[in-house]
Design an enzyme around this catalytic site. Structure first.
Site, short mmCIF file in Angstrom:
data_model
loop_
_atom_site.label_atom_id
_atom_site.label_comp_id
_atom_site.label_asym_id
_atom_site.label_seq_id
_atom_site.Cartn_x
_atom_site.Cartn_y
_atom_site.Cartn_z
N PHE A 35 0.85 -1.19 0.00
CA PHE A 35 0.00 0.00 0.00
C PHE A 35 0.88 1.24 0.00
O PHE A 35 1.75 1.39 0.85
CB PHE A 35 -0.94 0.05 1.21
CG PHE A 35 -1.86 1.24 1.16
CD1 PHE A 35 -2.96 1.25 0.32
CD2 PHE A 35 -1.59 2.37 1.93
CE1 PHE A 35 -3.79 2.38 0.24
CE2 PHE A 35 -2.42 3.50 1.86
CZ PHE A 35 -3.52 3.50 1.01
N ASP A 78 9.12 2.82 1.78
CA ASP A 78 7.91 3.50 2.26
C ASP A 78 7.80 3.25 3.76
O ASP A 78 7.36 2.19 4.19
CB ASP A 78 6.68 2.97 1.51
CG ASP A 78 5.40 3.67 1.95
OD1 ASP A 78 5.40 4.31 3.03
OD2 ASP A 78 4.39 3.56 1.22
N LYS A 120 2.55 9.83 8.59
CA LYS A 120 1.75 9.48 9.78
C LYS A 120 2.28 9.99 11.13
O LYS A 120 1.80 11.00 11.64
CB LYS A 120 1.52 7.98 9.81
CG LYS A 120 0.65 7.52 8.62
CD LYS A 120 0.10 6.14 8.80
CE LYS A 120 -1.03 5.83 7.83
NZ LYS A 120 -0.64 5.13 6.61
C1 LIG Z 1 -0.96 5.38 5.21
C2 LIG Z 1 0.08 4.95 4.24
C3 LIG Z 1 0.28 5.68 3.04
C4 LIG Z 1 -0.60 6.83 2.61
O1 LIG Z 1 -0.51 7.92 3.47
P1 LIG Z 1 -1.60 9.11 3.33
O2 LIG Z 1 -1.12 10.12 4.34
O3 LIG Z 1 -2.94 8.53 3.67
O4 LIG Z 1 -1.53 9.60 1.95
C5 LIG Z 1 1.32 5.28 2.22
N1 LIG Z 1 2.09 4.23 2.53
C6 LIG Z 1 1.93 3.52 3.67
C7 LIG Z 1 2.84 2.38 3.97
C8 LIG Z 1 0.90 3.85 4.55
O5 LIG Z 1 0.71 3.12 5.65
#
Ligand SMILES: *Cc1c(COP(=O)(O)O)cnc(C)c1O
Length: 393
Positions: free
Chosen positions: A128, A215, A244
């Site tokens: 994701f 990521d 986050k």
């Molecule tokens: C939450 C998340 C995203 C997306 O972040 P947003 O602030 O919602 O755009 C991307 N990569 C990972 C691994 C995530 O957990």
């Protein structure tokens, strides 16, 4: 009912109006224990005094100017992140998806340097990376993509945790320029990378001149018991995305880069109106200072172990419980069947905030400041819910 809001979320019938530490209160005054932290965001808990003070002081001093001018708090946060991560430079934006967009754009500039004009990035099954068009195209989940075709092209998919599969792609694909991967797949069901996987990807990227792009939107900022999850593996990526936990609730994202990748952007290549403003950068800087001062990275490791041990003690051997696993305070309990209804049942029956991801994995993302006693309450609640659910009650 939210009649004038677009129908993008399946919302629980609860509205919170106040928080304090690991506690939340709804409109009727009922108190809840939060083991979700707004999906890995409020690592310092709700209404943290240092964060509230940073927001108030900065709001009454200067919230926003423009990236046309110098921004002292942005420079200070860049320095702090570089010092903690060993990366060289940061670009600030407003979300995780935007941080990954910056990473993808860096990979494309890297391709130009190599004389490749149809570049591809290796991405993983079950991953994701966000909801913008490029990041949903990178995401390994058809549900996230469905309806939004045509997808952005230039992504090649490999199974997560399988270095040989990436090596095999490289053998017949000459246009690869980067690998984008999560150190732990969070949305994908709390799946930590196998031992040695990131180090092997690092070697493969070095052999081919690819960028290793991590990521760490969910795993960064102490969550896994290291400042950044790659620090478990003794490597350094070329690019890392954060969001986050960096702002404890104010919207901030960052794309960090090291070495040659840190020199790819030139003025005019990329930008953001809000990204890196004095308010969010001061808050991000305060988040890092509090985590450092209170030893919360080490605390995340110790408390995460308590969660995994405690949940195994309560649930191992229970028919229907497949596995308890985690990395620090990113904890999953995989069941043998879809269990999305447990989110609502946790609220109503246990006054507890939890999450279910990848259909059948309960995900816990507690605050780094959670006490042992609260952790035990969370585990007791989850255990009661799981036992009742699997017994068909
Ligand atoms: C939450 C998340 C995203 C997306 O972040 P947003 O602030 O919602 O755009 C991307 N990569 C990972 C691994 C995530 O957990």
């Amino acid at each position: 009912m939210p009649g004038h809001l677009m129908s993008t979320y399946n919302r629980q019938p609860v509205t919170f109006v106040k928080g304090q530490g690991t506690r939340l209160w709804d409109t009727s005054g009922r108190e809840y224990l939060d083991a979700l932290t707004g999906v890995a965001v409020a690592g310092l808990g709700h209404a943290h005094p240092d964060i509230a003070q940073a927001i108030c002081e900065q709001a009454s001093t200067l919230i926003h100017t423009s990236n046309i001018y110098g921004i002292a708090w942005q420079e200070a946060l860049g320095d702090k992140l570089a010092q903690l991560s060993g990366m060289d430079r940061a670009f600030f934006c407003n979300s995780g998806a935007e941080a990954n967009e910056a990473a993808i754009k860096l990979a494309r500039l890297h391709a130009r340097r190599k004389g490749i004009d149809d570049p591809a990035i290796v991405v993983m099954e079950n991953s994701f990376h966000g909801r913008t068009l490029a990041t949903l195209s990178a995401t390994g989940n058809r549900k996230v993509q469905a309806g939004f075709e045509p997808l952005v092209h230039g992504f090649i998919r490999a199974p997560y945790g399988d270095v040989e599969a990436v090596r095999a792609i490289a053998a017949h694909q000459r246009n690869i320029v980067a690998v984008l991967v999560e150190p732990v797949q969070g949305e994908g069901g709390v799946r930590p990378a196998p031992q040695g996987y990131l180090a092997a990807l690092r070697t493969l990227c070095d052999e081919h001149g690819w960028l290793l792009m991590l990521d760490e939107v969910q795993t960064g900022i102490g969550r896994t018991g290291r400042w950044f999850a790659f620090q478990h593996d003794g490597i350094r990526p070329d690019v890392m995305s954060l969001a986050k936990g960096l702002g404890n609730g104010v919207p901030i994202g960052a794309c960090l880069a090291a070495g040659a990748a840190a020199e790819l952007f030139a003025p005019g290549n990329h930008g953001s109106t809000f990204g890196g403003n004095p308010l969010v950068c001061r808050v991000g800087h305060t988040v890092l200072s509090v985590i450092e001062r209170e030893g919360l990275v080490q605390r995340a490791e110790v408390l995460g172990q308590r969660f995994v041990d405690g949940l195994k003690a309560r649930l191992s051997g229970v028919p229907g419980v497949v596995e308890v696993r985690g990395r620090g305070l990113l904890v999953g309990v995989q069941l043998d069947r879809p269990c999305g209804e447990l989110v609502g049942r946790a609220l109503s029956e246990e006054a507890l905030l939890i999450n279910v991801t990848a259909d059948s994995t309960i995900r816990l993302l507690p605050a780094l400041i959670m006490s042992d006693a609260d952790a035990d309450r969370v585990m007791d609640g989850v255990s009661r819910l799981v036992h009742a659910f699997l017994a068909g009650g």
